[in-house]
Design a protein around this motif. Structure first.
Motif, mmCIF file in Angstrom:
data_model
loop_
_atom_site.group_PDB
_atom_site.id
_atom_site.type_symbol
_atom_site.label_atom_id
_atom_site.label_comp_id
_atom_site.label_asym_id
_atom_site.label_seq_id
_atom_site.Cartn_x
_atom_site.Cartn_y
_atom_site.Cartn_z
ATOM 1 N N VAL B 113 0.839 -1.210 0.000
ATOM 2 C CA VAL B 113 0.000 0.000 0.000
ATOM 3 C C VAL B 113 0.873 1.259 0.000
ATOM 4 O O VAL B 113 0.491 2.280 -0.570
ATOM 5 N N PHE B 114 2.066 1.159 0.600
ATOM 6 C CA PHE B 114 2.970 2.323 0.614
ATOM 7 C C PHE B 114 3.284 2.792 -0.812
ATOM 8 O O PHE B 114 3.497 3.970 -1.052
ATOM 9 N N GLY B 115 3.324 1.842 -1.746
ATOM 10 C CA GLY B 115 3.633 2.178 -3.129
ATOM 11 C C GLY B 115 2.487 2.877 -3.853
ATOM 12 O O GLY B 115 2.658 3.321 -4.989
ATOM 13 N N ILE B 116 1.339 2.962 -3.210
ATOM 14 C CA ILE B 116 0.225 3.764 -3.749
ATOM 15 C C ILE B 116 0.096 5.029 -2.905
ATOM 16 O O ILE B 116 -0.116 6.126 -3.420
ATOM 17 N N PHE B 117 0.263 4.851 -1.596
ATOM 18 C CA PHE B 117 0.144 5.971 -0.652
ATOM 19 C C PHE B 117 1.193 7.057 -0.922
ATOM 20 O O PHE B 117 0.862 8.248 -0.965
ATOM 21 N N ILE B 118 2.446 6.655 -1.110
ATOM 22 C CA ILE B 118 3.519 7.649 -1.291
ATOM 23 C C ILE B 118 3.263 8.520 -2.516
ATOM 24 O O ILE B 118 3.204 9.752 -2.391
ATOM 25 N N PRO B 119 3.097 7.926 -3.714
ATOM 26 C CA PRO B 119 2.902 8.808 -4.870
ATOM 27 C C PRO B 119 1.636 9.645 -4.774
ATOM 28 O O PRO B 119 1.650 10.829 -5.135
ATOM 29 N N ALA B 376 -2.539 5.111 -8.252
ATOM 30 C CA ALA B 376 -3.898 5.162 -7.689
ATOM 31 C C ALA B 376 -4.932 4.861 -8.770
ATOM 32 O O ALA B 376 -5.943 4.179 -8.523
ATOM 33 N N VAL B 377 -4.682 5.353 -9.987
ATOM 34 C CA VAL B 377 -5.589 5.064 -11.108
ATOM 35 C C VAL B 377 -5.617 3.549 -11.361
ATOM 36 O O VAL B 377 -6.681 2.957 -11.543
ATOM 37 N N ALA B 378 -4.418 2.943 -11.344
ATOM 38 C CA ALA B 378 -4.331 1.494 -11.579
ATOM 39 C C ALA B 378 -5.098 0.717 -10.518
ATOM 40 O O ALA B 378 -5.788 -0.263 -10.824
ATOM 41 N N LEU B 379 -4.993 1.144 -9.258
ATOM 42 C CA LEU B 379 -5.710 0.444 -8.182
ATOM 43 C C LEU B 379 -7.217 0.479 -8.429
ATOM 44 O O LEU B 379 -7.892 -0.556 -8.342
ATOM 45 N N ILE B 380 -7.752 1.645 -8.755
ATOM 46 C CA ILE B 380 -9.202 1.761 -8.939
ATOM 47 C C ILE B 380 -9.638 1.048 -10.213
ATOM 48 O O ILE B 380 -10.620 0.300 -10.223
ATOM 49 N N GLN B 381 -8.876 1.240 -11.278
ATOM 50 C CA GLN B 381 -9.256 0.651 -12.558
ATOM 51 C C GLN B 381 -9.214 -0.875 -12.512
ATOM 52 O O GLN B 381 -10.176 -1.548 -12.886
ATOM 53 N N GLU B 382 -8.097 -1.405 -12.035
ATOM 54 C CA GLU B 382 -7.937 -2.857 -12.077
ATOM 55 C C GLU B 382 -8.553 -3.540 -10.864
ATOM 56 O O GLU B 382 -9.056 -4.652 -10.954
ATOM 57 N N TRP B 497 -0.897 18.766 12.714
ATOM 58 C CA TRP B 497 -1.610 17.561 13.142
ATOM 59 C C TRP B 497 -2.698 17.193 12.148
ATOM 60 O O TRP B 497 -2.996 16.015 11.923
ATOM 61 N N GLY B 498 -3.290 18.230 11.545
ATOM 62 C CA GLY B 498 -4.288 17.982 10.493
ATOM 63 C C GLY B 498 -3.668 17.246 9.325
ATOM 64 O O GLY B 498 -4.257 16.290 8.784
ATOM 65 N N ALA B 499 -2.451 17.662 8.935
ATOM 66 C CA ALA B 499 -1.755 17.004 7.820
ATOM 67 C C ALA B 499 -1.432 15.553 8.171
ATOM 68 O O ALA B 499 -1.567 14.648 7.339
ATOM 69 N N ARG B 500 -1.024 15.335 9.428
ATOM 70 C CA ARG B 500 -0.724 13.961 9.855
ATOM 71 C C ARG B 500 -1.983 13.099 9.841
ATOM 72 O O ARG B 500 -1.963 11.935 9.419
ATOM 73 N N GLY B 501 -3.084 13.697 10.294
ATOM 74 C CA GLY B 501 -4.373 12.982 10.277
ATOM 75 C C GLY B 501 -4.785 12.655 8.850
ATOM 76 O O GLY B 501 -5.284 11.556 8.573
ATOM 77 N N LEU B 502 -4.552 13.610 7.951
ATOM 78 C CA LEU B 502 -4.897 13.399 6.544
ATOM 79 C C LEU B 502 -4.104 12.229 5.968
ATOM 80 O O LEU B 502 -4.665 11.347 5.297
ATOM 81 N N MET B 503 -2.805 12.191 6.257
ATOM 82 C CA MET B 503 -1.967 11.093 5.744
ATOM 83 C C MET B 503 -2.427 9.744 6.294
ATOM 84 O O MET B 503 -2.509 8.759 5.562
ATOM 85 N N LEU B 504 -2.754 9.729 7.583
ATOM 86 C CA LEU B 504 -3.236 8.486 8.191
ATOM 87 C C LEU B 504 -4.533 8.039 7.532
ATOM 88 O O LEU B 504 -4.725 6.857 7.207
ATOM 89 N N ALA B 505 -5.432 9.010 7.299
ATOM 90 C CA ALA B 505 -6.726 8.689 6.675
ATOM 91 C C ALA B 505 -6.513 8.174 5.254
ATOM 92 O O ALA B 505 -7.171 7.208 4.836
#
Lengths: 42, 526
Positions: B113-119, B376-382, B497-505
């Motif tokens: 998941v990190f390979g989708i989350f990071i980009p 992310a496009v690949a995850l949703i599409q495939e 903290w908002g940015a950290r929460g956003l990343m976690l979400a």
């Protein structure tokens, strides 16, 4: 001591780095031109 | 597994509805290499590298740099290309699916998941930054900042454009959003075209344009004359000396070695999940060895030959060595957006040259922006069997909505860059090196790298990938943890903290999607 110009050792490293990378690019270009494209068949 | 076969041909994948869908493919090897190089060549090649070299021993920096390229960069590039092509056999265009195939363990897909989350997370601020380059290119061509000749004046112009303050130049964020929406729309339009007709066609136009613009600027910088009243240090050779004169004593400093290894890791864009995604659109016997080496060599040409010559050299000629040290210490924005905007104004046809400089950064940024949106496009599409157009629209909507904090709250951009663009990147790079060399197994990995190879891969790469690359990456990661992790964990304002929460979400959201997508896939237990 601040550098006032490009010293001989700097020249040597700059030119050897440029030559190394340019040589690598030329090698790859030549091999890519000789190679096949990704397969399209099933 | 070697015996594993996907349930349909390598050209297709099974949607969640059980229908067979055709996967995109690269039309030409050149197109794939240019797309991968476009992903790797970014703002860092032209702004980060020369500053890193100058601050870490000048020409002496190139010794650990080239060593890191051989021990981390090229081997990891080959490993990622091989992993991507392997996952593509099973219809996976994202690292969650690919890692699940490499290591059939419940946790592997969540590492992936990190390979989708990071980009995706980096795209939240990288696309806005790319849009600033487009905006500044337009501002230069149109003369909008003409006459602003000090760093403070250009700094005020930039701050007003970004909406951080209101002054004579801009009121509100209208211009900021115009260029952001334009850049996002271009990005989504390219992605909607698909792999061969979108990304590949764009890369074939953008990369030659990028190299052409850079060569024009290199020639102009190498023929610069010092401004009136310049000191004896303000020459082109002095600028090149600032970057290249070696201070060999610094080779005994481990921080220089870590900086070189980090620069190599960041510049060729390994550890993002993007190379896996791009090479997943190859056939099972297509070459990855020559493709990976060509990508690295193009990136290094852009970085060492072009990037190492333009910005710092020009800065030394116009501001001198002491001021350039100050500019470099101020970060890439000071060098790229402020110093260069001033320098080009001093030259004949300065508006044109400044416009070319920012257009160069824009092309470098947009090719990377397209790449970081694709996983992310690949995850949703495939994963969910939706059409590419819909997947692109959904990701575009998410980017538009979730980039608001990066555009509106101070410090959010740096926070996202620290956690997603640096820490998670190192963590993921280390994890994939261990998974590839030790869990998937170096023997199988080696067969994947060499299968269909158009060049002979040296046998030494095998032990390097198994032992040296993970150790080297582990050392960089540990160095980063000890050096940088303490400060950011201390008290921070609510926006941070908002940015950290956003990343976690975002991570939890993506992990949930991966869970559903891989559970629904009939190839899950193939």
């Amino acid at each position: 001591m601040e550098p006032h110009t490009l010293e001989p050792a700097g020249w040597a490293l700059l030119l050897s780095s440029w030559l190394l990378i340019s040589g690598l690019v030329l090698f790859c270009v030549r091999r890519v031109l000789e190679s096949r494209d990704p397969s399209q068949e099933d | 597994m070697w015996g594993e076969q996907p349930s349909c041909s390598p050209h297709c994948y099974i949607s969640s509805q059980g229908t067979s869908l055709i996967r995109d493919r690269w039309a030409t090897k050149t197109g794939l290499i240019l797309a991968l190089a476009g992903n790797a060549i970014g703002l860092g090649n032209f702004l980060r590298f020369p500053g890193q070299a100058a601050a870490n021993g000048g020409g002496a920096f190139m010794i650990p740099y080239f060593l890191s390229l051989l021990l981390i960069g090229i081997p990891l590039m080959w490993a990622e290309c091989a992993m991507g092509r392997y996952g593509g056999r099973f219809g996976h265009g994202h690292t969650a699916g690919i890692f699940h195939r490499l290591w059939p363990h419940p946790i592997s897909k969540y590492i992936g998941v990190f390979g989708i989350f990071i980009p995706f997370t980096v795209a939240l601020y990288y696309i806005p930054i790319t849009s600033w380059c487009l905006a500044f290119s337009w501002f230069s061509f149109s003369g909008a900042y003409e006459g602003l000749v000090t760093r403070a004046e250009i700094g005020d112009f930039l701050k007003a454009f970004q909406g951080w303050e209101s002054n004579a130049h801009f009121h509100g964020r209208g211009a900021l959003y115009f260029f952001f929406l334009l850049t996002l729309a271009l990005n989504l339009m390219i992605l909607t075209g698909g792999i061969a007709r979108g990304i590949e066609r764009f890369a074939k136009l953008a990369l030659p344009a990028l190299f052409g613009l850079a060569v024009v600027l290199v020639i102009r910088v190498l023929t610069l004359s010092p401004p009136a009243g310049a000191g004896p240090d303000q020459t082109v050779l002095s600028g090149l000396g600032f970057v290249w004169n070696p201070d060999l004593r610094l080779l005994g400093d481990w921080k220089v070695w870590m900086s070189a290894a980090g620069q190599v890791f960041f510049t060729i864009s390994v550890g993002w999940g993007i190379i896996h995604t791009y090479t997943s659109y190859l056939g099972p016997d297509d070459d990855v060895a020559l493709t990976g080496l060509s990508t690295v060599s193009l990136n290094e040409f852009a970085e060492i030959v072009l990037g190492g010559t333009i910005a710092i050299t020009a800065s030394v000629v116009f501001f001198g060595i002491i001021a350039t040290q100050d500019i470099v210490a101020g970060g890439t924005f000071d060098l790229g957006f402020q110093a260069m905007a001033i320098i080009f104004q001093q030259l004949p046809f300065g508006s044109l040259l400044g416009g070319i400089w920012f257009l160069l950064l824009f092309f470098a940024g947009l090719t990377s922006a397209v790449a970081i949106t694709q996983p992310a496009v690949a995850l949703i599409q495939e994963g969910f069997g939706v059409t590419r157009g819909r997947a692109v629209a959904l990701v575009g909507l998410a980017l538009l909505t979730l980039s608001v904090p990066a555009l509106w709250w101070r410090g959010v951009l740096d926070e996202l860059d620290f956690w997603a663009g640096t820490f998670a990147l190192l963590l993921f790079g280390f994890a994939e090196a261990v998974i590839f060399g030790w869990i998937f197994g170096i023997e199988r990995g080696w067969r994947e790298i060499t299968r269909g190879a158009d060049i002979r891969v040296p046998a030494i790469v095998k032990p390097v990938l198994k032992y040296v690359t993970p150790v080297f990456l582990g050392a960089i990661l540990l160095g980063f943890v000890f050096q940088s992790l303490g400060g950011p964990l201390e008290s921070a304002p609510w926006q941070i903290w908002g940015a950290r929460g956003l990343m976690l979400a975002i991570f939890i959201g993506l992990a949930s999607m991966v869970r559903v997508a891989l559970r629904a896939s009939p190839t899950e237990d193939a």
